[in-house]
Design an enzyme around this catalytic site. Structure first.
Site, PDB file in Angstrom:
ATOM      1  N   GLU A  72      -3.792  -6.399   8.033  1.00  0.00           N
ATOM      2  CA  GLU A  72      -3.477  -6.185   6.578  1.00  0.00           C
ATOM      3  C   GLU A  72      -4.712  -6.216   5.644  1.00  0.00           C
ATOM      4  OE1 GLU A  72      -0.775  -7.806   3.824  1.00  0.00           O
ATOM      5  OE2 GLU A  72       0.600  -6.155   4.439  1.00  0.00           O
ATOM      6  N   GLY A  96      -0.580 -12.844  -0.535  1.00  0.00           N
ATOM      7  CA  GLY A  96       0.459 -13.016   0.411  1.00  0.00           C
ATOM      8  C   GLY A  96       0.218 -13.472   1.761  1.00  0.00           C
ATOM      9  N   ARG A  97      -0.713 -12.915   2.390  1.00  0.00           N
ATOM     10  CA  ARG A  97      -0.916 -13.449   3.865  1.00  0.00           C
ATOM     11  C   ARG A  97      -1.868 -14.722   3.841  1.00  0.00           C
ATOM     12  NH1 ARG A  97      -2.882  -8.754   2.430  1.00  0.00           N
ATOM     13  NH2 ARG A  97      -5.111  -8.062   2.223  1.00  0.00           N
ATOM     14  N   LYS A 149       6.515   2.548   1.001  1.00  0.00           N
ATOM     15  CA  LYS A 149       7.271   1.911  -0.112  1.00  0.00           C
ATOM     16  C   LYS A 149       7.644   3.042  -1.168  1.00  0.00           C
ATOM     17  CE  LYS A 149       5.511  -2.804  -0.177  1.00  0.00           C
ATOM     18  NZ  LYS A 149       4.701  -3.630  -1.047  1.00  0.00           N
ATOM     19  N   LYS A 176       6.213 -13.188  -3.559  1.00  0.00           N
ATOM     20  CA  LYS A 176       5.183 -13.329  -4.554  1.00  0.00           C
ATOM     21  C   LYS A 176       5.625 -12.499  -5.770  1.00  0.00           C
ATOM     22  CE  LYS A 176       0.263 -12.557  -5.547  1.00  0.00           C
ATOM     23  NZ  LYS A 176      -0.976 -12.198  -5.140  1.00  0.00           N
ATOM     24  N   GLU A 196      13.068  -5.311   0.565  1.00  0.00           N
ATOM     25  CA  GLU A 196      13.747  -6.157   1.758  1.00  0.00           C
ATOM     26  C   GLU A 196      14.475  -7.673   1.299  1.00  0.00           C
ATOM     27  OE1 GLU A 196      10.818  -4.664   2.057  1.00  0.00           O
ATOM     28  OE2 GLU A 196      10.544  -3.607   3.821  1.00  0.00           O
ATOM     29  N   HIS A 203       1.853 -11.971  33.676  1.00  0.00           N
ATOM     30  CA  HIS A 203       2.896 -11.020  34.512  1.00  0.00           C
ATOM     31  C   HIS A 203       3.310  -9.785  33.651  1.00  0.00           C
ATOM     32  CE1 HIS A 203       2.812 -14.711  37.375  1.00  0.00           C
ATOM     33  NE2 HIS A 203       2.693 -15.308  36.169  1.00  0.00           N
TER      34      HIS A 203
HETATM   35  O1  F6P Z   1       4.055  -4.695   1.509  1.00  0.00           O
HETATM   36  C1  F6P Z   1       3.116  -5.720   2.012  1.00  0.00           C
HETATM   37  C2  F6P Z   1       3.141  -6.937   1.302  1.00  0.00           C
HETATM   38  O2  F6P Z   1       2.720  -6.839  -0.130  1.00  0.00           O
HETATM   39  C3  F6P Z   1       2.484  -8.072   1.909  1.00  0.00           C
HETATM   40  O3  F6P Z   1       0.945  -8.185   1.391  1.00  0.00           O
HETATM   41  C4  F6P Z   1       3.292  -9.482   1.355  1.00  0.00           C
HETATM   42  O4  F6P Z   1       2.817 -10.259   2.087  1.00  0.00           O
HETATM   43  C5  F6P Z   1       4.555  -8.808   1.305  1.00  0.00           C
HETATM   44  O5  F6P Z   1       4.351  -7.318   1.306  1.00  0.00           O
HETATM   45  C6  F6P Z   1       5.516  -9.525   0.752  1.00  0.00           C
HETATM   46  O6  F6P Z   1       5.272  -9.770  -0.618  1.00  0.00           O
HETATM   47  P1  F6P Z   1       6.384 -10.378  -1.516  1.00  0.00           P
HETATM   48  O7  F6P Z   1       5.577 -11.971  -1.339  1.00  0.00           O
HETATM   49  O8  F6P Z   1       5.553  -9.930  -2.825  1.00  0.00           O
HETATM   50  O9  F6P Z   1       7.562 -10.003  -1.266  1.00  0.00           O
END
Ligand code: F6P
Length: 551
Positions: free
Chosen positions: A355, A269-270, A514, A208, A214, A386
């Protein structure tokens, strides 16, 4: 209560008063005394059936909880969310993921403009791309068709699409194989790259913000891998597309505007698998399947928006969760799908719930005086039986459970589905009924133990029972029923946030880590041994640097 905490919301006292008498309710007795308990405490909506009768509630509890939702002004919050008010206060944003499922509804005016035509035109752009890839009009730099799709993203740009693609694997287009890379641990990307041919691979960079480190690192490494194997002249744009709400950042990374599928700042995002973030889903199951997913969610949206609380599934599921969390002291919630295809559902739900509601500052900026979001965890049945069910049945903590199961399985091995379902029902019944010491003793009389050791053993074989669970049933696992199931949980989480008076749509708690990481990375890569941290962090850094050549 901390000094700056607000007094409990007005609904709290009534529920607390009720809980003094109802907290000790015994479910065995409740079922015994009320033959209609199942029909009283179950309902169906948007193709989803919810049995909440195996909870420590009676009719008064139900009434008190529904009244609590009224007192908290839930109806107004639902209305504000669907109308697109900026209820995400700390980010000054609307919360409109429901608009993405609104394919046939009336105009939705935001700042004097109907946003739905643009929602539909973005969906149509996705549709054209999916058609081109599936139909073979979209080809790689050597003219070959796409065979592998790699979604690179993390959090909401990974968990939702990954879960849906995995769950609907049986509906996937046979010519396409889907992969997901999230972790910055290079083994995640390498594992996927080792299976790919650059000529037939398409990378979807989903972020987003397009700033998540990452994802950016993984995307850069994937691009380098592609260039190393295809030669510098190869057309990268045929192999890299992006999903983002920030087109400038995506273009700065090197994505063509034509290959950019835009999301919206009003979709968190979620909550974003319904947006262009669902591109990997559509590429996997096709556009018709993706639209069915949206339709399923839309059905649950309409149910949630229009149904009185007494019959409103997300509201009821949320209130039962509040009862268990705040009045019976449950710290966690186990989600146990009896469906292998939903193996990733608990991980998806973790982000959605934790979150959203893992917060202690309320909307007014004060510490909350109540426990908020529970720890959400789980895995598929029957495997967990189990592994960790021992604790669910006899452990010292009360762990409410959501069982999820389909009436009809899709495996050709029909007997397996009947055994699976029998296990699911057995676990829910066992948690509720338990086994008294007397019952255990009766069972033991058939064995040749002497009286004393029988008594001893009977204690170990006793189950207190009275452990709450919901059973959520769908007819079959399809795009539509999965859409409804996901929307059910989205709205449940929202309702709980409203009850706890917190903003479920921001996530400031992820920021500190972060911030710290970039400084730590500089120190890891630098020559010197930093001494500015606590002794633990300094010590760990030194140990890492020594092992990796800095002395
Ligand atoms: O660090 C948390 C977060 O901001 C989430 O809320 C989000 O889904 C994820 O990182 C990934 O964010 P992006 O889609 O901006 O890479």
């Amino acid at each position: 209560m901390t000094p700056d905490s607000v007094s409990p919301s007005c609904w709290w006292k009534a529920v607390q008063d009720h809980s003094r008498e109802a907290g000790q309710l015994d479910m065995r007795e409740l079922f015994h005394n009320d033959p209609k308990r199942f029909s009283r405490f179950s309902l169906e909506a948007a193709g989803v059936f919810l049995d909440f009768s195996k909870n420590r509630i009676n009719q008064d509890t139900f009434k008190v909880l529904i009244e609590a939702a009224r007192q908290q002004g839930l109806a107004g919050w639902i209305d504000r969310m669907f109308r697109g008010e900026k209820i995400n206060l700390t980010e000054n944003r609307r919360v409109l993921h429901t608009a993405l499922r609104n394919l046939d509804g009336p105009p939705l005016m935001v700042d004097g403009k109907d946003i739905l035509p643009e929602v539909r035109s973005k969906l149509a752009k996705i549709g054209r791309f999916v058609k081109a890839v599936h139909g073979g009009d979209w080809r790689g730099y050597t003219g070959k068709r796409v065979k592998d799709i790699v979604n690179i993203g993390i959090g909401g740009s990974d968990l939702g699409p990954r879960m849906v693609v995995d769950a609907l694997h049986g509906h996937a287009v046979s010519s396409i194989k889907s992969h997901f890379v999230a972790n910055v641990d290079g083994t995640d990307l390498s594992r996927v790259l080792s299976q790919l041919d650059p000529e037939t691979s398409l990378f979807v960079i989903a972020s987003k913000t397009f700033q998540t480190s990452e994802t950016i690192i993984n995307a850069r490494s994937a691009k380098q891998w592609f260039l190393d194997r295809s030669g510098l002249g190869a057309d990268v744009s045929k192999h890299f597309v992006a999903v983002s709400a920030d087109s400038a950042e995506a273009q700065a990374f090197g994505i063509d505007q034509a290959n950019l599928y835009e999301t919206w700042d009003w979709v968190g995002g979620r909550y974003s698998l319904w947006s262009a973030n669902g591109l990997s889903i559509a590429l996997s199951i096709g556009m018709a399947g993706f639209e069915d997913l949206l339709k399923g969610a839309r059905g649950m949206d309409e149910h949630f928006r229009t149904t009185p609380f007494e019959k409103n599934m997300p509201v009821i599921l949320a209130l039962i969760g509040i009862w268990n969390r705040n009045f019976l002291g449950a710290q966690t919630l186990a989600t146990l799908p009896y469906d292998q295809r939903l193996q990733l559902f608990p991980a998806y739900l973790q982000q959605l719930d934790m979150e959203s509601n893992g917060k202690t500052i309320n909307r007014h900026g004060c510490s909350t005086s109540m426990q908020t979001g529970p720890i959400v965890w789980g895995s598929v049945g029957t495997n967990g039986q189990h592994a960790f069910y021992q604790l669910l049945h006899q452990g010292s903590d009360l762990v409410p459970v959501d069982f999820i199961v389909a009436l009809q399985g899709d495996s050709e091995l029909e007997i397996h589905h009947r055994v699976l379902v029998a296990n699911c029902f057995a676990q829910a019944e066992a948690l509720m009924r338990g086994k008294t010491t007397d019952e255990a003793l009766v069972e033991l009389t058939t064995s040749a133990k002497d009286g004393e050791s029988m008594q001893d053993l009977a204690r170990h074989k006793t189950f207190a029972g009275n452990r709450p669970s919901n059973t959520i049933m769908i007819d079959r696992l399809t795009s539509k029923s999965l859409g409804a199931l996901i929307a059910l949980y989205e709205h449940k989480v929202f309702v709980q946030g409203v009850m706890w008076d917190i903003n479920s749509f921001d996530q400031w708690g992820v920021e500190l880590g972060k911030q710290l990481v970039s400084g730590l990375l500089d120190e890891i890569e630098g020559e010197s041994f930093p001494n500015r941290h606590d002794s633990s962090t300094n010590g760990l850094l030194a140990r890492f640097k020594c092992r990796n050549g800095v002395r």
